[in-house]
Design an enzyme around this catalytic site. Structure first.
Site, PDB file in Angstrom:
ATOM      1  N   LYS A 162      67.919  79.003   7.807  1.00 51.24           N
ATOM      2  CA  LYS A 162      68.187  80.431   8.009  1.00 51.24           C
ATOM      3  C   LYS A 162      68.959  80.993   6.728  1.00 51.24           C
ATOM      4  O   LYS A 162      69.688  80.364   5.972  1.00 51.24           O
ATOM      5  CB  LYS A 162      69.337  80.498   9.119  1.00 51.24           C
ATOM      6  CG  LYS A 162      69.470  80.391  10.508  1.00 51.24           C
ATOM      7  CD  LYS A 162      68.533  81.370  11.060  1.00 51.24           C
ATOM      8  CE  LYS A 162      68.226  80.947  12.463  1.00 51.24           C
ATOM      9  NZ  LYS A 162      67.422  81.954  13.114  1.00 51.24           N
ATOM     10  N   ASP A 190      63.855  81.548   8.486  1.00 53.79           N
ATOM     11  CA  ASP A 190      64.046  82.441   9.333  1.00 53.79           C
ATOM     12  C   ASP A 190      64.898  83.453   8.708  1.00 53.79           C
ATOM     13  O   ASP A 190      66.075  83.110   8.414  1.00 53.79           O
ATOM     14  CB  ASP A 190      64.638  82.030  10.722  1.00 53.79           C
ATOM     15  CG  ASP A 190      64.765  83.251  11.760  1.00 53.79           C
ATOM     16  OD1 ASP A 190      64.512  84.475  11.285  1.00 53.79           O
ATOM     17  OD2 ASP A 190      64.760  82.700  12.890  1.00 53.79           O
ATOM     18  N   GLU A 218      59.639  83.460   9.134  1.00 49.67           N
ATOM     19  CA  GLU A 218      59.952  84.169  10.419  1.00 49.67           C
ATOM     20  C   GLU A 218      60.888  85.485  10.335  1.00 49.67           C
ATOM     21  O   GLU A 218      61.929  85.362   9.606  1.00 49.67           O
ATOM     22  CB  GLU A 218      60.855  83.091  11.405  1.00 49.67           C
ATOM     23  CG  GLU A 218      61.126  83.718  12.634  1.00 49.67           C
ATOM     24  CD  GLU A 218      61.618  82.431  13.832  1.00 49.67           C
ATOM     25  OE1 GLU A 218      61.433  81.515  13.274  1.00 49.67           O
ATOM     26  OE2 GLU A 218      62.143  82.960  14.625  1.00 49.67           O
ATOM     27  N   ASP A 243      59.317  87.314  15.018  1.00 48.93           N
ATOM     28  CA  ASP A 243      60.160  86.985  16.462  1.00 48.93           C
ATOM     29  C   ASP A 243      60.868  88.229  16.828  1.00 48.93           C
ATOM     30  O   ASP A 243      60.436  88.598  17.946  1.00 48.93           O
ATOM     31  CB  ASP A 243      61.434  86.094  15.577  1.00 48.93           C
ATOM     32  CG  ASP A 243      62.251  85.793  16.603  1.00 48.93           C
ATOM     33  OD1 ASP A 243      62.154  85.843  17.833  1.00 48.93           O
ATOM     34  OD2 ASP A 243      63.422  85.154  16.275  1.00 48.93           O
ATOM     35  N   LYS A 267      59.933  83.793  23.095  1.00 46.81           N
ATOM     36  CA  LYS A 267      61.327  83.328  23.660  1.00 46.81           C
ATOM     37  C   LYS A 267      61.247  83.815  25.105  1.00 46.81           C
ATOM     38  O   LYS A 267      61.249  85.130  25.229  1.00 46.81           O
ATOM     39  CB  LYS A 267      62.417  83.736  22.764  1.00 46.81           C
ATOM     40  CG  LYS A 267      62.432  83.052  21.445  1.00 46.81           C
ATOM     41  CD  LYS A 267      63.721  83.813  20.834  1.00 46.81           C
ATOM     42  CE  LYS A 267      63.781  83.305  19.272  1.00 46.81           C
ATOM     43  NZ  LYS A 267      64.570  84.124  18.498  1.00 46.81           N
TER      44      LYS A 267
END
Ligand SMILES: C[C@H](N)C(=O)N[C@H](CCC(=O)O)C(=O)O
Ligand SMILES: [Mg+2]
Length: 370
Positions: A162, A190, A218, A243, A267
């Site tokens: 992240k 991400d 991402e 995402d 998701k």
């Protein structure tokens, strides 16, 4: 097997280390659990995470939208009419995807119980074992390096790093992590919408010029910035994944038609459950695009549904980010999908395979109908 009632509870699990992204910081997995009761005595489990910065949903909104708009339509429905139930759930209210996901998961669990088969087999069959990556929270470089070292010692070989709160620091973070762990692991980033398009191209070209090889990046830019995603995808070699930009089948078609991204992260908390997650996996197959199955910071009830889907749709879903349960200090769910470091093992129990759940906190007035 008819739906007779819906009960609600909360489930809270402390994290091993705080979960920090460019969008939020939390120290617990907190799920709203949905328990659907039937006239045959079988119960179905579903759950939803509250991720207001991504889905706009809170536990309070999930609870009230289910009670007010969706549950009244489900009472008396026959579980064998799975598609009709999913259609009712999806059409009863706009958005509110986490509420829809929790209900669909519980209905799919009951569908498996009706036919006495594990969900992945009913969805087409697949492997009982999967491997997930693990998330490394954004932090100072030393903390991120020690989190990477711990993850590698636990057997993880894909790190989802992240970043996204400071461009220059982000570049230094990634260089240091690649230098320390790039040989033994695959590294995916991400950004959680933390950069703009030009910053992303600058950062990725810089990293590429330092021979940093990334598996993918991402959601570098804001969720509605499809033009920005396309601008980036056209200028860098590193694959770009959507995402927060990819909730609905329609958005996925737009992203892929425009060649705005290379990969889609599915998701269930964004799609509103398994029915649309399956639709999206099928769409990506038409475009010969890869997809990942991901999760919010959520526990093993909801992630179990995603794991069954990943197994059955392995031809489309080539990447797995189902580490929510592994980030918790323990898993209060028995008998369902087992999460052990990077290893995910599906159970052959019917539906999601869940036998019991510890530390469930029932919600006051949490039964519908009262
Ligand atoms: C937990 C999972 N690996 C993850 O990183 N999901 C995030 C969003 C999670 C959250 O904020 O709850 C993502 O992919 O953006
Ligand atoms: Mg993400």
């Amino acid at each position: 097997m008819k739906i007779t009632a819906i009960r609600f509870a909360k489930l809270k699990v402390p994290l091993v280390t705080p979960f920090k992204t460019a969008l939020r910081e939390v120290s617990f997995i907190e799920d709203l659990v949905v328990i659907i009761e039937t006239d045959k005595g079988e119960i179905g489990y579903g759950a939803a995470a509250s991720t207001p910065v991504i889905t706009g949903d809170t536990h309070q909104s999930i609870l009230s939208v289910i009670k007010q708009f969706i549950a009244p339509k489900l009472l008396g429905m026959e579980i064998e009419n799975l598609n009709q139930i999913c259609q009712l759930i999806q059409s009863s209210v706009v958005a509110n995807y986490s509420a829809k996901a929790a209900l669909e998961l519980a209905v799919y669990d009951l569908w498996g119980k009706l036919y006495q088969a594990p969900l992945y087999k009913l969805l087409g069959g697949g492997s009982k074992t999967l491997r997930t990556d693990i998330t490394i929270s954004v932090d100072n470089i030393d903390k991120m390096l020690s989190d990477c070292a711990l993850a590698v010692s636990q057997g993880f070989d894909i790190l989802k790093v992240k970043i996204g709160n400071d461009l220059q620091q982000d570049i230094e973070r990634v260089k240091a992590i690649y230098q320390g762990f790039g040989q033994q692991t695959q590294i995916r980033l991400d950004v959680n919408q933390g950069w703009d398009a030009k910053q992303t191209v600058f950062a990725l070209q810089k990293l590429e010029s330092h021979n940093v090889e990334l598996e993918l990046v991402e959601q570098p830019v804001k969720s509605d910035d499809f033009k920005g995603l396309k601008y980036i995808t056209e200028r860098v070699n590193t694959p770009i994944m959507a995402d927060e930009s990819a909730f609905s089948p329609k958005q996925v078609i737009q992203l892929l038609e425009q060649n705005a991204v290379d990969i889609i992260n599915i998701k269930v908390m964004k799609t509103g459950g398994l029915s649309r997650a399956i639709e999206i996996a099928n769409i990506t197959a038409q475009y010969q695009a890869q997809c990942m199955i991901g999760c919010m910071l959520e526990g093993s009830i909801a992630v179990a549904g995603a794991a069954h889907l990943a197994s059955a749709k392995a031809q489309q879903i080539s990447k797995i980010d189902l580490d929510g349960p592994a980030l918790g200090q323990y898993d209060p769910v028995q008998g369902g999908v087992e999460f052990n470091g990077p290893a995910i093992t599906l159970s052959d129990g019917p539906g999601l395979g869940i036998k019991s759940i510890d530390t469930l906190q029932p919600i006051n007035d949490g039964v519908w109908p009262l």
